[in-house]
Design a protein around this motif. Structure first.
Motif, PDB file in Angstrom:
ATOM      1  N   VAL A  34       0.689  -1.355   0.046  1.00 50.06           N
ATOM      2  CA  VAL A  34       0.093  -0.328  -0.136  1.00 50.06           C
ATOM      3  C   VAL A  34       0.917   1.598   0.389  1.00 50.06           C
ATOM      4  CG1 VAL A  34      -2.019  -0.664   0.943  1.00 50.06           C
ATOM      5  CG2 VAL A  34      -0.168  -0.357   2.604  1.00 50.06           C
ATOM      6  N   ALA A  35       2.112   1.111   0.600  1.00 53.12           N
ATOM      7  CA  ALA A  35       3.052   2.470   0.439  1.00 53.12           C
ATOM      8  C   ALA A  35       4.709   1.891   0.044  1.00 53.12           C
ATOM      9  CB  ALA A  35       2.825   2.345   1.670  1.00 53.12           C
ATOM     10  N   VAL A  36       4.620   2.881  -0.039  1.00 52.60           N
ATOM     11  CA  VAL A  36       6.988   2.892  -0.382  1.00 52.60           C
ATOM     12  C   VAL A  36       7.351   4.249  -0.255  1.00 52.60           C
ATOM     13  CG1 VAL A  36       6.582   3.816  -2.855  1.00 52.60           C
ATOM     14  CG2 VAL A  36       8.549   1.817  -2.216  1.00 52.60           C
ATOM     15  N   SER A  37       8.291   4.628   0.600  1.00 47.71           N
ATOM     16  CA  SER A  37       8.866   5.326   0.788  1.00 47.71           C
ATOM     17  C   SER A  37      10.637   5.909   0.175  1.00 47.71           C
ATOM     18  CB  SER A  37       9.022   5.629   2.343  1.00 47.71           C
ATOM     19  OG  SER A  37      10.085   6.604   2.918  1.00 47.71           O
ATOM     20  N   LYS A  40      14.147  10.522  -2.145  1.00 47.56           N
ATOM     21  CA  LYS A  40      14.016  10.964  -3.068  1.00 47.56           C
ATOM     22  C   LYS A  40      12.984  10.475  -4.255  1.00 47.56           C
ATOM     23  CE  LYS A  40      18.979  10.662  -5.175  1.00 47.56           C
ATOM     24  NZ  LYS A  40      19.238   9.984  -6.074  1.00 47.56           N
ATOM     25  N   LYS A  41      11.946  12.550  -3.482  1.00 50.03           N
ATOM     26  CA  LYS A  41      10.607  11.795  -3.751  1.00 50.03           C
ATOM     27  C   LYS A  41      10.541  11.550  -5.481  1.00 50.03           C
ATOM     28  CE  LYS A  41       6.781  15.525  -4.461  1.00 50.03           C
ATOM     29  NZ  LYS A  41       6.603  16.808  -4.178  1.00 50.03           N
ATOM     30  N   GLU A  42      10.910  11.633  -6.449  1.00 54.29           N
ATOM     31  CA  GLU A  42      11.286  11.499  -7.875  1.00 54.29           C
ATOM     32  C   GLU A  42      10.972  10.101  -7.765  1.00 54.29           C
ATOM     33  OE1 GLU A  42      14.911  13.284  -7.392  1.00 54.29           O
ATOM     34  OE2 GLU A  42      13.522  13.327  -6.885  1.00 54.29           O
ATOM     35  N   THR A  43      12.541   9.420  -6.680  1.00 60.73           N
ATOM     36  CA  THR A  43      12.710   8.042  -6.554  1.00 60.73           C
ATOM     37  C   THR A  43      10.803   7.109  -6.018  1.00 60.73           C
ATOM     38  OG1 THR A  43      14.622   8.076  -6.858  1.00 60.73           O
ATOM     39  CG2 THR A  43      13.100   5.681  -6.127  1.00 60.73           C
ATOM     40  N   TRP A  58       8.047  10.057   1.114  1.00 65.92           N
ATOM     41  CA  TRP A  58       9.608  10.866   0.986  1.00 65.92           C
ATOM     42  C   TRP A  58      10.158  10.897   2.433  1.00 65.92           C
ATOM     43  CZ3 TRP A  58       5.802  11.652  -2.717  1.00 65.92           C
ATOM     44  CH2 TRP A  58       5.599  13.776  -1.718  1.00 65.92           C
ATOM     45  N   ASP A  59       9.181  10.822   3.401  1.00 65.38           N
ATOM     46  CA  ASP A  59       9.017  10.519   4.684  1.00 65.38           C
ATOM     47  C   ASP A  59       9.140   9.479   5.641  1.00 65.38           C
ATOM     48  OD1 ASP A  59       9.479  11.437   7.528  1.00 65.38           O
ATOM     49  OD2 ASP A  59       7.300  11.965   7.756  1.00 65.38           O
TER      50      ASP A  59
END
Length: 361
Positions: A34-37, A40-43, A58-59
């Protein structure tokens, strides 16, 4: 878990997450990513889009505390594991940590205590023990195929941790970050082996740094290397028999995996042409009775329900580990490798370092 699935949030969107974790979880009906972090925001956003994952962060704290996340999977570099695992435990979430659990035995013991005090389930990425060939080998030994074990010999050769590396891996140059041939390959394969034949009762070891410098490919900068490139361990097993283990990194002529397990009744041989990113599972051969040559021992279908998943075996092993966790959670069992197994590996590596230092005086 309104859908009945275990909802996973993955911290880290690097190559191993994309090659191993995400395909493995998507192959299992019990899970939903359901989520990935990623820092790097773009990654994070690209990974979420590529794999149809609902949330991108990204946090890391936003992912850990998100109400949709049941299991936090820490797939960041080793020096970040302790901090992220500690946050997941504090949030009351079940937590997976890539091996190594942390960069020190003391910190890993602390995380084990925290997880057990909080009552969360904990998993560590020692997934090789969960593969079909590893489970079949273990059962063959328990069923007496070799009889009483006399000798166990394992060699592992990989092209990992070469002396010329891109700058993005410079964090691994420092031995304090616990990311080298001994801490990664010897630990993974040692866990798989000793889970089958019994863990060491006593050992002595020699480790060697054969390449004195790392060279940063982009700049040519040379950095002193204090990480081992070659590991040799001998000892006695807690049940019976002697063992030897040799693990070699930075070997461009990869010889893969070779294990011989001899006993009073027979011999098992386990081999693979590669040590990682395996397309095929380990091959098992046996010889007993009046036989004078090895015969192939195909892995029974009951050990490999994911055989038609299309996953590489290295990713498939991850799927078997996650499946074991789901079963443990449902049935109150403890088949998946966990933080206790990680602490055992830390103690073994400490003993390898200690005895090697004594060997050289």
């Amino acid at each position: 878990m309104g859908s009945g699935k275990i909802r996973v949030g993955i911290l880290g969107a690097g190559g191993w997450a994309k090659y191993g974790h995400i395909p493995a979880l998507k192959a299992l009906d019990q899970f939903e990513i359901v989520a990935v972090s990623n820092r790097k925001k773009e990654t994070a956003e690209e990974t979420a889009k590529q794999f149809q994952i609902k949330h991108a962060f990204w946090d890391e704290q936003s992912l850990i505390s998100h109400p949709d996340v049941d299991l936090v999977a820490v797939v960041a570099p080793a020096p970040e594991h302790a901090r992220l695992v500690r946050q997941a435990i504090a949030a009351g979430k079940d937590v997976y940590s890539e091996w190594p659990l942390t960069t020190s035995t003391a910190e890993s013991e602390e995380l084990l205590s925290l997880a057990e005090a909080k009552g969360v389930r904990h998993i560590v990425g020692l997934q090789r023990r969960m593969g079909p060939s590893a489970r079949y080998t273990r059962d063959l030994i328990e069923q007496g195929y070799v009889g009483k074990i006399r000798g166990v010999h394992m060699t592992v050769s990989a092209d990992a941790f070469v002396p010329d590396m891109p700058g993005r891996y410079s964090w691994a140059f420092d031995a304090a970050n616990f990311s080298n041939v001994l801490s990664i390959y010897a630990a993974h394969f040692g866990d798989m082996l000793f889970r089958s034949v019994g863990f060491p009762k006593k050992l002595t070891a020699v480790i060697e740094t054969q390449f004195p410098y790392f060279t940063v490919l982009e700049t040519g900068e040379q950095i002193p290397n204090t990480n081992p490139n070659e590991v040799m361990v001998i000892g006695t097993l807690e049940n019976s028999g002697l063992f030897s283990m040799q693990v070699e990194g930075a070997q461009k002529h990869r010889t893969g995996l070779h294990i011989d397990i001899s006993g009073t009744e027979g011999v098992l041989r386990v081999t693979n042409v590669l040590a990682f990113q395996n397309k095929d599972d380990n091959a098992i051969e046996g010889m007993k009775g009046d036989a004078t040559t090895f015969s192939p021992m195909p892995i029974p279908e009951k050990y490999q329900p994911l055989a038609k998943s299309g996953l590489d075996v290295s990713a498939q092993d991850m799927a078997y580990l996650y499946a074991a966790y789901a079963s443990d959670k449902l049935n109150g069992t403890s088949e998946a490798s966990n933080f206790r197994d990680a602490v055992r590996q830390h103690h073994m590596i400490d003993e390898i370092y200690r005895t090697s230092a004594n060997f050289f005086g």
